[in-house]
Design an enzyme around this catalytic site. Structure first.
Site, PDB file in Angstrom:
ATOM      1  N   ASP A 244      -6.249   5.503  -4.449  1.00 28.11           N
ATOM      2  CA  ASP A 244      -6.258   4.385  -3.512  1.00 28.11           C
ATOM      3  C   ASP A 244      -5.128   3.468  -3.982  1.00 28.11           C
ATOM      4  O   ASP A 244      -5.231   2.822  -5.029  1.00 28.11           O
ATOM      5  CB  ASP A 244      -7.614   3.662  -3.553  1.00 28.11           C
ATOM      6  CG  ASP A 244      -7.788   2.754  -2.353  1.00 28.11           C
ATOM      7  OD1 ASP A 244      -6.752   2.290  -1.821  1.00 28.11           O
ATOM      8  OD2 ASP A 244      -8.935   2.516  -1.949  1.00 28.11           O
TER       9      ASP A 244
ATOM     10  N   ASP B 286     -12.220   5.470  -2.795  1.00 26.39           N
ATOM     11  CA  ASP B 286     -12.825   4.147  -2.965  1.00 26.39           C
ATOM     12  C   ASP B 286     -13.792   4.086  -4.139  1.00 26.39           C
ATOM     13  O   ASP B 286     -14.305   3.000  -4.455  1.00 26.39           O
ATOM     14  CB  ASP B 286     -13.560   3.722  -1.684  1.00 26.39           C
ATOM     15  CG  ASP B 286     -12.600   3.141  -0.649  1.00 26.39           C
ATOM     16  OD1 ASP B 286     -11.636   2.472  -1.051  1.00 26.39           O
ATOM     17  OD2 ASP B 286     -12.816   3.369   0.556  1.00 26.39           O
TER      18      ASP B 286
ATOM     19  N   GLU C  54      -5.023   7.631   0.261  1.00 20.13           N
ATOM     20  CA  GLU C  54      -5.450   6.960   1.498  1.00 20.13           C
ATOM     21  C   GLU C  54      -4.383   6.920   2.597  1.00 20.13           C
ATOM     22  O   GLU C  54      -4.685   7.109   3.767  1.00 20.13           O
ATOM     23  CB  GLU C  54      -5.895   5.517   1.186  1.00 20.13           C
ATOM     24  CG  GLU C  54      -6.394   4.798   2.436  1.00 20.13           C
ATOM     25  CD  GLU C  54      -6.857   3.383   2.184  1.00 20.13           C
ATOM     26  OE1 GLU C  54      -6.763   2.893   1.040  1.00 20.13           O
ATOM     27  OE2 GLU C  54      -7.318   2.752   3.161  1.00 20.13           O
TER      28      GLU C  54
ATOM     29  N   ASP D   1       0.853  -1.202   0.000  1.00 15.54           N
ATOM     30  CA  ASP D   1       0.000   0.000   0.000  1.00 15.54           C
ATOM     31  C   ASP D   1       0.887   1.251   0.000  1.00 15.54           C
ATOM     32  O   ASP D   1       0.675   2.181  -0.788  1.00 15.54           O
ATOM     33  CB  ASP D   1      -0.903   0.051   1.242  1.00 15.54           C
ATOM     34  CG  ASP D   1      -1.915  -1.077   1.304  1.00 15.54           C
ATOM     35  OD1 ASP D   1      -3.116  -0.834   1.198  1.00 15.54           O
ATOM     36  OD2 ASP D   1      -1.480  -2.237   1.474  1.00 15.54           O
TER      37      ASP D   1
ATOM     38  N   THR E  57      -7.412  -4.073   0.197  1.00 15.95           N
ATOM     39  CA  THR E  57      -6.228  -4.634   0.877  1.00 15.95           C
ATOM     40  C   THR E  57      -6.520  -6.033   1.425  1.00 15.95           C
ATOM     41  O   THR E  57      -5.655  -6.914   1.378  1.00 15.95           O
ATOM     42  CB  THR E  57      -5.767  -3.704   2.027  1.00 15.95           C
ATOM     43  OG1 THR E  57      -5.584  -2.392   1.492  1.00 15.95           O
ATOM     44  CG2 THR E  57      -4.456  -4.166   2.630  1.00 15.95           C
TER      45      THR E  57
ATOM     46  N   ILE F  66      -3.811   0.675  -2.886  1.00 11.42           N
ATOM     47  CA  ILE F  66      -4.359  -0.681  -3.032  1.00 11.42           C
ATOM     48  C   ILE F  66      -5.781  -0.616  -2.499  1.00 11.42           C
ATOM     49  O   ILE F  66      -5.998  -0.409  -1.300  1.00 11.42           O
ATOM     50  CB  ILE F  66      -3.587  -1.751  -2.242  1.00 11.42           C
ATOM     51  CG1 ILE F  66      -2.191  -1.938  -2.819  1.00 11.42           C
ATOM     52  CG2 ILE F  66      -4.343  -3.088  -2.283  1.00 11.42           C
ATOM     53  CD1 ILE F  66      -1.416  -3.101  -2.219  1.00 11.42           C
ATOM     54  N   ASP F  67      -6.730  -0.748  -3.385  1.00 14.39           N
ATOM     55  CA  ASP F  67      -8.110  -0.840  -2.944  1.00 14.39           C
ATOM     56  C   ASP F  67      -8.426  -2.326  -2.849  1.00 14.39           C
ATOM     57  O   ASP F  67      -8.148  -3.086  -3.786  1.00 14.39           O
ATOM     58  CB  ASP F  67      -9.031  -0.156  -3.964  1.00 14.39           C
ATOM     59  CG  ASP F  67     -10.482  -0.183  -3.494  1.00 14.39           C
ATOM     60  OD1 ASP F  67     -10.715   0.037  -2.292  1.00 14.39           O
ATOM     61  OD2 ASP F  67     -11.370  -0.432  -4.327  1.00 14.39           O
TER      62      ASP F  67
END
Ligand SMILES: Nc1ncnc2c1ncn2[C@@H]1O[C@H](COP(=O)(O)O)[C@@H](OP(=O)(O)O)[C@H]1O
Ligand SMILES: [Mg+2]
Ligand SMILES: [Mg+2]
Ligand SMILES: [Mg+2]
Length: 398
Positions: free
Chosen positions: A184, A335, A121, A96, A189, A186-187
């Site tokens: 984001d 998101d 994020e 991330d 996770t 890593i959307d």
């Protein structure tokens, strides 16, 4: 009219001049191919300047693709020690942070003449101090390995300080004026940690509207994943992208030629399949069951993590996406921003549960009535009625 011309740009000049936040000179010796648009003035407004987003789109695709490479490397060798818990108890991995650093770094370097604002994020808070040093070291190595081996050979190694600075570029509040990137890194996770779906989701806001979006989905099959379809082929790795008024496209993450995508044209809910979160904690599975039963949907839900759901919907793998977070949860713009423009440009509609358009201009949060629903234009009125009925039933049963 935009003029497409091949221009050779020396990265050293570009990354070291102007308002770069990197103190250290970065020696890029590699050449980039860029499109030069004669109508590139952003002052022409959101609609007239469609072509002006060409260089932003190229930069966004490059940033998301490089970030995806880093994530793929980490997912392959996922170690328990790579998983950390943020103060809100959600998992965050070195990937991330590394993904956010790469996207921030690449965007800033590729677009040196524009003021750079990023709403993202993650932040480096947990990486500072003694306890974060080992993790920061690992992230720094990962970012350097990725940039050296994948694209920007010849650049000077980034320090841990460069990395935390790149991550913390993401602290912008966004809003309704100017341009803001929304990321984001890593959307999904939790999906990433399970070895399932995740996405690198990057969008550009201009005067409060999403004008560009890129979704890199490293584990999404190229073939349809809808519950109505026969699965064929096991090749994975999709890159979705869209610019306002220009349609939505998909290509493979390793760079095949692009294909235009369209949402499903299904008007009959009995033929529709639907997507929802894998995690019941993120979206009420009971409520979506009640809504789809009212509509007459026959097949079970396709449950996957991340904005890969928007990507899959944009190419017609399914017809409906339902998201009903539990009471008190506030959605964040990263998101949904990229997924929303991809699905909208593919002919779909995304609204809150009351049918209001999603408003990305209010800062880092996306305030919605009860939930988010997405489908094609024909089915939306029927879906809204079913949502309203189910929400009323739920309210009266409490
Ligand atoms: N209680 C909750 N309700 C709704 N969404 C939540 C949630 N907790 C976390 N999320 C969000 O749901 C996102 C994942 O969505 P999905 O369920 O579609 O995969 C997470 O993104 P991250 O994985 O980027 O943190 C997180 O922002
Ligand atoms: Mg998270
Ligand atoms: Mg997310
Ligand atoms: Mg995330």
């Amino acid at each position: 009219m935009a003029v497409c011309s091949l221009r050779v740009i020396n990265f050293r000049t570009r990354y070291c001049s102007g308002e770069s936040k990197f103190k250290k000179p970065i020696n890029f010796s590699r050449f980039a191919i860029r499109f030069n648009s004669s109508s590139s003035s952003s002052s022409q407004g959101v609609i007239a300047s469609t072509m002006a987003y060409e260089k932003e789109l190229a930069a966004a695709k490059k940033a998301a693709t490089l970030a995806a490479r880093l994530c793929q490397k980490v997912q392959k060798a996922l170690l328990q020690s790579d998983v950390h818990s943020k103060s809100d108890k959600s998992p965050v991995t070195v990937a991330d942070y590394g993904s956010q650093a790469i996207v921030s770094f690449v965007l800033e370097g590729e677009l040196p003449s524009e003021p750079f604002s990023l709403v993202a994020e993650e932040d480096s808070g947990d990486l500072r101090g003694e306890s974060g040093q080992e993790t920061l070291k690992r992230i720094t190595e990962l970012v350097n390995d990725t940039l050296t081996s994948e694209a920007l050979d010849g650049f000077s190694t980034l320090t841990a300080e460069d990395i935390t600075r790149a991550i913390d570029n993401g602290k912008s509040e966004g809003g309704s004026s100017g341009r803001h990137w929304v990321l984001d890194p890593i959307d999904g996770t939790k999906g990433f940690l399970r070895g399932d779906q995740y996405a690198i989701a990057l969008a550009l806001l201009h005067e409060g509207k999403v004008v560009l979006g890129v979704l890199a989905c490293p584990n999404l099959p190229l073939a349809s994943i809808g519950s109505n379809q026969q699965h064929s082929g096991n090749e994975v790795g999709c890159l979705f992208f869209a610019t306002v008024g220009e349609g939505a496209y998909m290509q493979t993450l390793d760079g095949s030629s692009k294909t235009r995508v369209h949402v499903s044209a299904t008007e009959n809910p009995e033929e529709a399949s639907f997507f929802e979160s894998f995690e019941a904690a993120h979206s009420s599975h009971d409520l979506s069951k009640s809504i789809t039963e009212k509509l007459g949907v026959k097949v079970p839900p396709v449950r996957i993590d991340s904005q890969a759901k928007y990507g899959a919907l944009s190419r017609g793998d399914g017809t409906i996406y339902l998201r009903f977070p539990h009471k008190g949860y506030r959605e964040k713009i990263w998101d949904h921003a990229a997924g929303c423009i991809v699905v909208t440009e593919a002919g779909g509609v995304a609204t809150d549960a009351a049918g209001n358009p999603l408003d990305f201009s209010k800062g880092r949060f996306l305030d919605v009535a009860s939930g988010i629903i997405v489908t094609n234009q024909k089915l939306m009125p029927q879906l809204l009625r079913a949502v309203k009925e189910s929400l009323n039933e739920k309210a009266s049963s409490l």
